[in-house]
Design a protein around this motif. Structure first.
Motif, mmCIF file in Angstrom:
data_model
loop_
_atom_site.group_PDB
_atom_site.id
_atom_site.type_symbol
_atom_site.label_atom_id
_atom_site.label_comp_id
_atom_site.label_asym_id
_atom_site.label_seq_id
_atom_site.Cartn_x
_atom_site.Cartn_y
_atom_site.Cartn_z
ATOM 1 N N PHE A 81 31.937 21.330 27.802
ATOM 2 C CA PHE A 81 32.573 21.988 26.664
ATOM 3 C C PHE A 81 32.345 23.498 26.699
ATOM 4 N N GLU A 82 31.369 23.935 27.514
ATOM 5 C CA GLU A 82 31.085 25.353 27.588
ATOM 6 C C GLU A 82 32.207 26.080 28.336
ATOM 7 N N GLN A 83 32.462 27.299 27.896
ATOM 8 C CA GLN A 83 33.485 28.121 28.549
ATOM 9 C C GLN A 83 32.799 29.282 29.263
ATOM 10 N N LEU A 84 32.943 29.366 30.594
ATOM 11 C CA LEU A 84 32.341 30.447 31.369
ATOM 12 C C LEU A 84 33.438 31.319 31.951
ATOM 13 N N CYS A 85 33.305 32.622 31.724
ATOM 14 C CA CYS A 85 34.201 33.603 32.317
ATOM 15 C C CYS A 85 33.353 34.584 33.120
ATOM 16 N N VAL A 86 33.741 34.830 34.373
ATOM 17 C CA VAL A 86 33.030 35.770 35.243
ATOM 18 C C VAL A 86 33.956 36.947 35.527
ATOM 19 N N GLU A 87 33.449 38.158 35.303
ATOM 20 C CA GLU A 87 34.228 39.373 35.564
ATOM 21 C C GLU A 87 33.420 40.297 36.460
ATOM 22 N N LEU A 88 34.070 40.846 37.472
ATOM 23 C CA LEU A 88 33.429 41.770 38.404
ATOM 24 C C LEU A 88 34.164 43.097 38.377
ATOM 25 N N TYR A 89 33.406 44.186 38.234
ATOM 26 C CA TYR A 89 33.978 45.522 38.110
ATOM 27 C C TYR A 89 33.413 46.445 39.186
ATOM 28 N N GLN A 90 34.245 47.404 39.582
ATOM 29 C CA GLN A 90 33.770 48.530 40.371
ATOM 30 C C GLN A 90 33.651 49.724 39.446
ATOM 31 N N GLY A 91 32.482 50.362 39.473
ATOM 32 C CA GLY A 91 32.283 51.518 38.619
ATOM 33 C C GLY A 91 30.863 52.020 38.680
ATOM 34 N N SER A 92 30.652 53.203 38.124
ATOM 35 C CA SER A 92 29.328 53.821 38.098
ATOM 36 C C SER A 92 28.647 53.505 36.773
ATOM 37 N N VAL A 93 27.364 53.164 36.859
ATOM 38 C CA VAL A 93 26.614 52.831 35.644
ATOM 39 C C VAL A 93 26.357 54.060 34.785
ATOM 40 N N THR A 94 26.718 55.235 35.268
ATOM 41 C CA THR A 94 26.573 56.449 34.458
ATOM 42 C C THR A 94 27.832 56.743 33.646
ATOM 43 N N GLU A 95 28.866 55.881 33.755
ATOM 44 C CA GLU A 95 30.107 56.060 33.027
ATOM 45 C C GLU A 95 30.262 54.958 31.985
ATOM 46 N N PRO A 96 30.736 55.294 30.776
ATOM 47 C CA PRO A 96 30.882 54.273 29.731
ATOM 48 C C PRO A 96 32.148 53.454 29.923
ATOM 49 N N ASP A 97 32.096 52.215 29.467
ATOM 50 C CA ASP A 97 33.269 51.338 29.457
ATOM 51 C C ASP A 97 33.152 50.424 28.239
ATOM 52 N N SER A 98 34.144 50.477 27.365
ATOM 53 C CA SER A 98 34.068 49.757 26.094
ATOM 54 C C SER A 98 34.038 48.247 26.267
ATOM 55 N N ARG A 99 34.500 47.733 27.399
ATOM 56 C CA ARG A 99 34.525 46.282 27.614
ATOM 57 C C ARG A 99 33.124 45.707 27.776
ATOM 58 N N LEU A 100 32.143 46.569 28.017
ATOM 59 C CA LEU A 100 30.770 46.105 28.201
ATOM 60 C C LEU A 100 29.882 46.423 27.007
ATOM 61 N N ARG A 101 30.473 46.686 25.873
ATOM 62 C CA ARG A 101 29.676 46.960 24.672
ATOM 63 C C ARG A 101 29.306 45.650 23.965
ATOM 64 N N GLY A 102 28.119 45.660 23.350
ATOM 65 C CA GLY A 102 27.710 44.545 22.503
ATOM 66 C C GLY A 102 27.310 43.274 23.232
ATOM 67 N N PHE A 103 26.773 43.373 24.441
ATOM 68 C CA PHE A 103 26.323 42.194 25.181
ATOM 69 C C PHE A 103 24.962 41.733 24.665
ATOM 70 N N ASP A 104 24.641 40.488 24.968
ATOM 71 C CA ASP A 104 23.321 39.958 24.604
ATOM 72 C C ASP A 104 22.234 40.460 25.549
ATOM 73 N N LEU A 105 22.587 40.612 26.827
ATOM 74 C CA LEU A 105 21.582 41.006 27.817
ATOM 75 C C LEU A 105 22.223 41.855 28.901
ATOM 76 N N ALA A 106 21.567 42.945 29.241
ATOM 77 C CA ALA A 106 21.933 43.760 30.398
ATOM 78 C C ALA A 106 20.753 43.750 31.365
ATOM 79 N N VAL A 107 21.067 43.550 32.644
ATOM 80 C CA VAL A 107 20.038 43.476 33.683
ATOM 81 C C VAL A 107 20.317 44.562 34.711
ATOM 82 N N SER A 108 19.263 45.286 35.107
ATOM 83 C CA SER A 108 19.375 46.296 36.157
ATOM 84 C C SER A 108 18.165 46.144 37.069
ATOM 85 N N ILE A 109 18.390 45.480 38.194
ATOM 86 C CA ILE A 109 17.296 45.144 39.105
ATOM 87 C C ILE A 109 17.276 46.131 40.263
#
Length: 401
Positions: A81-109
């Motif tokens: 019943f779970e819905q999983l969506c995977v999205e992959l982007y090319q971009g610099s982490v020093t640039e903002p993108d509104s599609r990535l606002r308000g996430f539960d968790l951000a990971v930077s390893i």
């Protein structure tokens, strides 16, 4: 002295993220600097995640490795019943993108050490100030651990722009908390040999940030109409029972499987009954059907009923499987359909199956070599009414029988 890590250090970092997700049940997770998508491949199996996003400046690498994130055959055969969506982007982490606002968790390893210091400041503003996830996990090398690597001079990787001591990492983390409203705990993975943790610390130091105000509420309009600087490379939607087409396919498959299984069990009872008749005896059976089998000349087939209404006599004989018996026999059919009434409506709209005239039973054609006629209405579950709930106890009794 060469430090040995078991499991390998990168697996320890990834396991740290997995354990965090299991603990906090995060639904929207992004991996900044996803590289070859190794962590994403591991996270896609954790179905508490609904949205999994990877961002990396090397788009060619993401395109090459991103195909491994596609659903497996088992995801189509047994969707949840779970819905999983995977999205992959090319971009610099020093640039903002509104599609990535308000996430539960951000990971930077192991990412920030690849940035020049001015870019680290922009990265902090974009991640903590603009994207503002509820939780953030940042890992980076601990330079105090480096003397334990034999022959190492300089940084651990030629692309590293810096490697912080524990004090430097903590100073940066505390400044982030003051500027953007977070609290932080410092930990790490990769213990040094000989109990020297207090002297040199972990090989990879990790900062875990928690937003003091909790979730940032961002509307879909704000995400779609805001600033976008990343290029979407892949978008993968996993099959889910929330999709009505997927739900119908899975339910039909489950219904047909159990109908054939019940027909097989009924046929075995018929065979046992015929053997008893040849011995001129008649007994009650307590197998799957649980009722006395009538004499053969009194048995009715669904095909025979149709012939009496003028249908072709050459039509193959049918076995009638009550929907109530189907619903009681398979907990999965019950959970997918919700009620007997829903199951009946679903099958009435399904052109590939045939129901009895009153819609209470599923009709299955017998095999060519079968000489049996009849239905399963006389089974022990014939008294299960439409719209009546079947308790777990009754299901257990069915399995015991």
């Amino acid at each position: 002295m060469q430090p040995l890590f078991n499991p390998p250090l990168h697996k320890q970092r990834h396991q740290f993220v997995v354990d965090f997700i299991k603990k906090y049940k995060t639904k929207k997770v992004m991996d900044l600097g996803c590289g070859e998508c190794i962590l994403l491949k591991q996270l896609k199996f954790h179905r508490e995640i609904e949205l999994l996003v990877g961002v990396d400046i090397n788009g060619a690498k993401v395109k090459k490795k991103g195909y491994a994130l596609a659903p497996l055959s088992t995801d189509y055969l047994q969707p949840g019943f779970e819905q999983l969506c995977v999205e992959l982007y090319q971009g610099s982490v020093t640039e903002p993108d509104s599609r990535l606002r308000g996430f539960d968790l951000a990971v930077s390893i192991e990412l920030i050490e690849h940035l020049v210091l001015p870019d680290v400041e922009r990265f902090s503003e974009v991640l903590f100030g603009y994207m503002a996830p509820v939780h953030v996990i940042i890992s980076t090398p601990n330079s105090e651990f480096n003397p334990l690597f034999p022959g190492l001079t300089g940084f651990r990787h030629p692309d590293h722009k810096f490697e912080w001591t524990r004090a430097q990492f903590q100073t940066w983390a505390q400044r982030v908390c003051v500027d953007f409203g977070y609290e932080v705990e410092i930990t790490g993975v990769g213990l040094p040999p000989g109990g020297r943790q207090e002297q040199v610390g972990f090989c990879s130091q990790i900062a875990v940030f928690h937003h003091l105000k909790g979730e940032l509420h961002v509307t879909p309009e704000e995400r779609s109409q805001g600033e976008t600087s990343y290029t979407l490379l892949h978008r993968i939607i996993y099959p889910s029972l929330k999709d009505n087409n997927v739900l119908r396919r899975v339910l039909l498959s489950e219904v047909l499987f159990w109908a054939e299984e019940l027909k097989r069990r009924w046929r075995e009872r018929q065979e046992r009954g015929e053997r008893e008749e040849t011995e001129e005896t008649w007994t009650k059976h307590t197998g799957e059907c649980g009722e006395e089998r009538p004499p053969k000349d009194q048995q009715r087939s669904a095909a025979g009923d149709e012939e009496s209404n003028g249908n072709s006599a050459s039509q193959r004989e049918c076995v009638s499987v009550p929907l109530s018996l189907l619903w009681a026999s398979s907990p999965r059919v019950g959970s997918l359909s919700g009620s007997l009434a829903n199951l009946r409506l679903f099958l009435m709209e399904e052109p590939t199956v045939k129901l009895s005239q009153d819609g209470s039973a599923l009709l299955l054609q017998t095999d060519e070599h079968e000489a049996y006629e009849g239905d399963l209405e006389d089974s022990g579950f014939a008294d299960v009414e439409l719209n009546q709930s079947v308790s777990p106890k009754s299901l257990e009794n069915w399995e015991e029988d």
